[in-house]
Design a protein around this motif. Structure first.
Motif, PDB file in Angstrom:
ATOM      1  N   SER A 157       0.833  -1.201   0.000  1.00  0.00           N
ATOM      2  CA  SER A 157       0.000   0.000   0.000  1.00  0.00           C
ATOM      3  C   SER A 157       0.868   1.251   0.000  1.00  0.00           C
ATOM      4  O   SER A 157       0.616   2.211  -0.744  1.00  0.00           O
ATOM      5  N   GLN A 158       1.924   1.241   0.803  1.00  0.00           N
ATOM      6  CA  GLN A 158       2.825   2.385   0.858  1.00  0.00           C
ATOM      7  C   GLN A 158       3.592   2.571  -0.442  1.00  0.00           C
ATOM      8  O   GLN A 158       3.966   3.681  -0.804  1.00  0.00           O
ATOM      9  N   ALA A 159       3.791   1.457  -1.171  1.00  0.00           N
ATOM     10  CA  ALA A 159       4.509   1.516  -2.446  1.00  0.00           C
ATOM     11  C   ALA A 159       3.554   1.725  -3.620  1.00  0.00           C
ATOM     12  O   ALA A 159       3.952   1.603  -4.778  1.00  0.00           O
ATOM     13  N   SER A 160       2.291   2.029  -3.311  1.00  0.00           N
ATOM     14  CA  SER A 160       1.257   2.233  -4.340  1.00  0.00           C
ATOM     15  C   SER A 160       1.134   1.024  -5.261  1.00  0.00           C
ATOM     16  O   SER A 160       0.950   1.156  -6.470  1.00  0.00           O
ATOM     17  N   ALA A 161       1.248  -0.164  -4.671  1.00  0.00           N
ATOM     18  CA  ALA A 161       1.156  -1.396  -5.455  1.00  0.00           C
ATOM     19  C   ALA A 161       0.108  -2.338  -4.879  1.00  0.00           C
ATOM     20  O   ALA A 161       0.107  -3.534  -5.178  1.00  0.00           O
ATOM     21  N   ALA A 162      -0.798  -1.810  -4.078  1.00  0.00           N
ATOM     22  CA  ALA A 162      -1.786  -2.648  -3.398  1.00  0.00           C
ATOM     23  C   ALA A 162      -2.708  -3.369  -4.369  1.00  0.00           C
ATOM     24  O   ALA A 162      -3.271  -4.418  -4.036  1.00  0.00           O
ATOM     25  N   GLU A 163      -2.870  -2.829  -5.601  1.00  0.00           N
ATOM     26  CA  GLU A 163      -3.811  -3.435  -6.543  1.00  0.00           C
ATOM     27  C   GLU A 163      -3.408  -4.849  -6.945  1.00  0.00           C
ATOM     28  O   GLU A 163      -4.268  -5.657  -7.301  1.00  0.00           O
ATOM     29  N   ILE A 164      -2.117  -5.188  -6.879  1.00  0.00           N
ATOM     30  CA  ILE A 164      -1.733  -6.542  -7.281  1.00  0.00           C
ATOM     31  C   ILE A 164      -2.247  -7.588  -6.300  1.00  0.00           C
ATOM     32  O   ILE A 164      -2.361  -8.765  -6.641  1.00  0.00           O
ATOM     33  N   LEU A 165      -2.600  -7.154  -5.075  1.00  0.00           N
ATOM     34  CA  LEU A 165      -3.128  -8.092  -4.096  1.00  0.00           C
ATOM     35  C   LEU A 165      -4.489  -8.637  -4.494  1.00  0.00           C
ATOM     36  O   LEU A 165      -4.930  -9.657  -3.958  1.00  0.00           O
ATOM     37  N   ASN A 166      -5.144  -7.987  -5.442  1.00  0.00           N
ATOM     38  CA  ASN A 166      -6.422  -8.498  -5.934  1.00  0.00           C
ATOM     39  C   ASN A 166      -6.259  -9.831  -6.648  1.00  0.00           C
ATOM     40  O   ASN A 166      -7.234 -10.566  -6.832  1.00  0.00           O
TER      41      ASN A 166
END
Length: 282
Positions: A157-166
Motif C-alpha cells: 500500500s505504501q509503495a502504491s502497489a496494493a492493486e496486485i493483491l487483488n
C-alpha cells in the motif's frame, strides 16, 4: 519421466546421498541435468542482470539437450538450493507460454517492493512475476506467517502497489490445521475447480522443523498436507512445472549438521518420487 534440473549454487547437495545419486545419473540420463552454478557471481539473495543472463543461458542449454523431447514444452521439475535462490522460480516461469496460476508454498510472502530498482530478489520475486509476466493469472501462497501477510499488505500500500493483491490469495499458517480438520487440503480445494494450468513453487521453509532444516524461519506445514495438496492439484489441473528450494545454508550453524542434512536428504527423496509420480497423472 519429466525433465529434472538440479541447480547447485552453494555445494550443499554434496552432503545428500540421494541428490548425489541424481548427479551421477545426470552423466548418462539426458533428462536429468546437474547445473553447477557455484561460480556465477551476483546470485545470493539478489540476482543481477549479468547473473540472470548466465543462468538463462545455462538453463536453455540444459533443456536443449533433453532426450525426452515431448517434455521440453514444459519446464519440468527443478531443485535449486536454499531459499536465497527462490527467485529462480521467476526465471523458470518466464518460459511458460500460456495462462497459468502460480501456487507457492512458503512461510514468507516474497512480495517485497524492491530495495534496489531492477534487481531481482528472493524476497520480491512473486511481485516481479505479477508485475511483468503477462501469462500469470492468480497467485496462491500457502503457509505464510500470519503477521507477514499484514506487513506485506501495508508495504505494498505504501509503495502504491496494493492493486496486485487483488490477484493474490494468502492461506495463512494459522489456517492450515483448520482447513485440514474440515477435510480439505490446505490449498482450499475449490481453487482447483477450473481448468487454468498451474505452476508450483515450493520453499521448504513452509514445512515444520520436523520435516526440513532450512536457512529461514519455518512454518508448520506437514509433508502429509503438502503431498495431499499436490495430489489434488495434479488431479484437477495441468501442472506446468514444479520448483523446490529450501536447503540449509552451508555457512549456517546447526547443532547437528549431519542430522539436518539427513533430514533434507530424506525429504528431497520423498519429494522427487512424489513429483515424478504426479507427472504421470497428467
Amino acid at each position: 519421466m519429466p525433465i529434472v534440473t538440479i541447480q547447485d549454487f552453494t555445494g550443499v547437495y554434496a552432503e545428500q546421498p540421494f541428490m548425489q545419486g541424481l548427479r551421477e545419473l545426470a552423466a548418462s540420463n539426458g533428462d536429468i541435468h546437474w547445473l553447477d552454478c557455484t561460480k556465477i557471481e551476483g546470485t545470493d539473495c539478489y540476482c543481477d542482470d549479468e547473473a540472470q543472463d548466465a543462468l538463462n543461458k545455462m538453463m536453455d542449454e540444459a533443456v536443449a539437450t533433453a532426450t525426452n523431447t515431448s517434455a521440453t514444452s514444459t519446464p519440468g521439475i527443478h531443485f535449486f538450493d536454499n531459499g536465497n535462490y527462490h527467485y529462480m522460480s521467476m526465471l523458470w516461469t518466464d518460459r511458460v507460454q500460456e495462462p497459468f496460476d502460480l501456487v507457492v508454498f512458503d512461510h514468507h510472502p516474497d512480495m517485497q517492493p524492491p530495495r534496489f530498482e531492477g534487481i531481482l530478489s528472493c524476497g520480491g520475486w512473486i511481485k516481479e512475476v505479477l508485475d511483468h509476466n503477462k501469462f500469470v493469472q492468480n497467485v496462491i501462497v500457502t503457509g505464510v506467517a500470519d503477521h507477514l501477510v499484514e506487513e506485506i499488505r501495508e508495504d505494498l500500500s505504501q509503495a502504491s502497489a496494493a492493486e496486485i493483491l487483488n490477484r493474490v490469495t494468502f492461506i495463512r499458517e494459522s489456517e492450515l490445521s483448520a482447513v485440514t480438520l474440515e477435510g480439505f487440503s490446505p490449498d482450499r480445494v475449490h481453487l482447483t475447480s477450473h481448468s487454468t494450468p498451474v505452476y508450483i513453487s515450493i520453499d521448504k521453509d513452509a514445512l515444520s522443523t520436523a520435516e526440513a532444516a532450512t536457512n529461514w524461519d519455518q512454518g508448520s506445514l506437514t509433508f502429509e498436507q503438502l503431498a495431499k495438496t499436490l495430489k489434488v492439484l495434479a488431479e484437477n489441473r495441468k501442472i506446468l512445472g514444479i520448483d523446490i528450494c529450501g536447503e540449509r545454508a552451508r555457512d549456517m550453524g546447526f547443532e547437528d549438521t549431519a542430522a539436518a542434512d539427513a533430514l533434507n536428504n530424506a525429504l528431497n527423496e520423498k519429494l522427487f518420487h512424489l513429483l515424478t509420480e504426479l507427472h504421470g497423472i497428467q
